[in-house]
Design an enzyme around this catalytic site. Structure first.
Site, PDB file in Angstrom:
ATOM      1  N   TRP A 103      -1.888  43.516  16.992  1.00 45.15           N
ATOM      2  CA  TRP A 103      -1.589  43.789  15.580  1.00 45.15           C
ATOM      3  C   TRP A 103      -2.654  43.228  14.653  1.00 45.15           C
ATOM      4  O   TRP A 103      -3.013  43.863  13.647  1.00 45.15           O
ATOM      5  CB  TRP A 103      -0.182  43.307  15.217  1.00 45.15           C
ATOM      6  CG  TRP A 103       0.847  44.154  15.901  1.00 45.15           C
ATOM      7  CD1 TRP A 103       1.703  43.766  16.885  1.00 45.15           C
ATOM      8  CD2 TRP A 103       1.081  45.567  15.713  1.00 45.15           C
ATOM      9  NE1 TRP A 103       2.463  44.837  17.307  1.00 45.15           N
ATOM     10  CE2 TRP A 103       2.100  45.951  16.612  1.00 45.15           C
ATOM     11  CE3 TRP A 103       0.524  46.543  14.878  1.00 45.15           C
ATOM     12  CZ2 TRP A 103       2.573  47.267  16.693  1.00 45.15           C
ATOM     13  CZ3 TRP A 103       0.992  47.853  14.951  1.00 45.15           C
ATOM     14  CH2 TRP A 103       2.000  48.205  15.850  1.00 45.15           C
ATOM     15  N   ASP A 171       0.788  38.694   8.172  1.00 43.04           N
ATOM     16  CA  ASP A 171       1.694  39.725   8.655  1.00 43.04           C
ATOM     17  C   ASP A 171       2.803  38.999   9.418  1.00 43.04           C
ATOM     18  O   ASP A 171       2.563  38.439  10.482  1.00 43.04           O
ATOM     19  CB  ASP A 171       0.913  40.669   9.590  1.00 43.04           C
ATOM     20  CG  ASP A 171       1.811  41.677  10.304  1.00 43.04           C
ATOM     21  OD1 ASP A 171       3.025  41.714  10.036  1.00 43.04           O
ATOM     22  OD2 ASP A 171       1.273  42.447  11.139  1.00 43.04           O
ATOM     23  N   LYS A 195      12.859  44.519  12.376  1.00 43.07           N
ATOM     24  CA  LYS A 195      13.087  43.583  13.486  1.00 43.07           C
ATOM     25  C   LYS A 195      14.160  42.548  13.112  1.00 43.07           C
ATOM     26  O   LYS A 195      15.211  42.500  13.714  1.00 43.07           O
ATOM     27  CB  LYS A 195      11.782  42.924  13.891  1.00 43.07           C
ATOM     28  CG  LYS A 195      10.759  43.981  14.378  1.00 43.07           C
ATOM     29  CD  LYS A 195       9.368  43.441  14.383  1.00 43.07           C
ATOM     30  CE  LYS A 195       8.306  44.508  14.424  1.00 43.07           C
ATOM     31  NZ  LYS A 195       8.340  45.410  15.565  1.00 43.07           N
TER      32      LYS A 195
END
Ligand SMILES: Cc1ncc(COP(=O)(O)O)c(C=O)c1O
Length: 359
Positions: A103, A171, A195
């Site tokens: 990511w 992030d 999530k």
């Protein structure tokens, strides 16, 4: 449908608290006594504006966020933030990125389109099994970017670096609202809500006002943070049902006792799973103990055929979503906030049984 719901170890969209879904089901046809479903309500109406405001207030309370920050609900996922951040704050200059996995790499790829990227640290040479310890930060960077939890590689920052006057951006897609951290260290954090905070379609952005003030004004309207700040996330039609679900999940977090209670439970769940993996000579962790993720537990069985068998037998036994990401393979158990302690205990029992039969 089977009577018992399976334990959902998917990485995202991920498990939601059952009571949140029941509440959503209960009021799906009649939200707030309007006689309408939230899914068909105007985002300009008082009722939905109330949802946005409540969700913002709960986020402030749970994460202890001061009035220095704007709380936004955007669209386009964390993936859009990978581009929106450099578009707004890089402007052909340079920024530091810490490379910790897939990511972080995606974020770097987008930033390179808008300026120079300095990789301040990387653990790629260790297959992203650990968070780097030494950083080569530039004093003139526009910002430092990091990924607090690498969902695919299963590593998580324990302590965030001090970047002095350089704004720190993170992030936090896969560990937001899972543990306490000091927001004052950050100028911006962002996270897809699918999530720990609801379902997909909403990206939470928490942006300090001083950084927002430095954003590039010459961008298309939707890509300017200022647009969403001025319109309180209601410039265009937002994901009404996503924000509504996030609001319900936040209620659930508060009902659990807030962030400290949730963190305690997450520590307990991760310890149960990792303790068993550490004690086993059938399953092997892929990450360093110091930095392994409490949200995404990544491990392997040495024999690839047994791994396949494990995933399919687990599924048949009611444990779904355990297949690792296509880029890494192996096994990954995502144990976000809503995964009950019993789910982890039952998974460990299943793992023990499988090891006995196949070891
Ligand atoms: C840490 C992290 N960042 C970014 C993303 C991308 O999020 P989205 O698909 O919402 O754009 C994900 C998705 O799983 C993620 O786990």
């Amino acid at each position: 449908m089977k009577n018992k719901r399976p334990y959902n170890f998917n990485p995202g969209p991920a498990i939601l608290p059952l009571e949140v879904m029941q509440k959503a089901q209960e009021e799906f046809l009649n939200f707030n006594n309007t006689g309408l479903s939230i899914a068909e309500s105007s985002h300009r109406g008082k009722d939905f504006e109330g949802v946005v405001q409540q969700a913002q207030e709960k986020i402030k309370k749970i994460l202890n966020i001061s009035d220095e920050y704007n709380i936004l609900f955007l669209q386009g996922g964390a993936s859009l933030q990978f581009g929106m951040i450099p578009m707004n704050f890089l402007n052909g200059k340079n920024a530091d990125y810490v490379l910790t996995g897939y990511w972080a790499k995606q974020a770097v790829k987008e930033a390179k389109l808008f300026g120079q990227v300095n990789i301040a640290a990387s653990s790629e040479d260790k297959n992203f099994s650990v968070i780097p310890e030494k950083f080569n930060f530039s004093s003139d960077a526009q910002y430092v970017h990091l990924t607090s939890n690498e969902t695919i590689h299963g590593i998580q920052w324990r302590k965030f670096p001090d970047t002095g006057n350089v704004p720190l951006i993170a992030d936090m897609s896969s560990d937001i609202i899972s543990r306490r951290f000091d927001m004052n260290k950050f100028s911006m954090i962002y996270a897809g809500t699918q999530k720990n905070m609801g379902t997909s379609g909403v990206t939470l952005v928490i942006l300090r006002k001083d950084l927002a003030g430095k954003a590039n004004p010459n961008l298309t309207t939707m890509l300017k943070y200022q647009t969403h700040i001025e319109k309180n996330s209601l410039y265009n039609t937002p994901c009404v049902i996503g924000i509504y679900l996030t609001n319900l999940v936040l209620d659930w977090v508060l009902k659990q006792g807030g962030l400290d209670a949730v963190e305690k439970m997450n520590n307990e769940k991760a310890a149960i799973l990792y303790d068993y993996i550490d004690s086993s000579n059938f399953y092997y962790g892929l990450t360093e103990k110091t930095d392994r993720s409490k949200m995404n537990v990544v491990y392997q069985i040495k024999d690839a055929a047994a791994e396949e068998k494990f995933i399919s037998e687990a599924k048949a036994s009611g444990f779904i979503g355990l297949k690792g990401h296509r880029n890494l393979g192996h096994i990954r158990a995502s144990i976000y906030n809503a995964m009950p302690l019993q789910g982890v205990k039952d998974l460990v029992s299943f793992m023990k049984d499988f090891a006995k039969k196949n070891g």
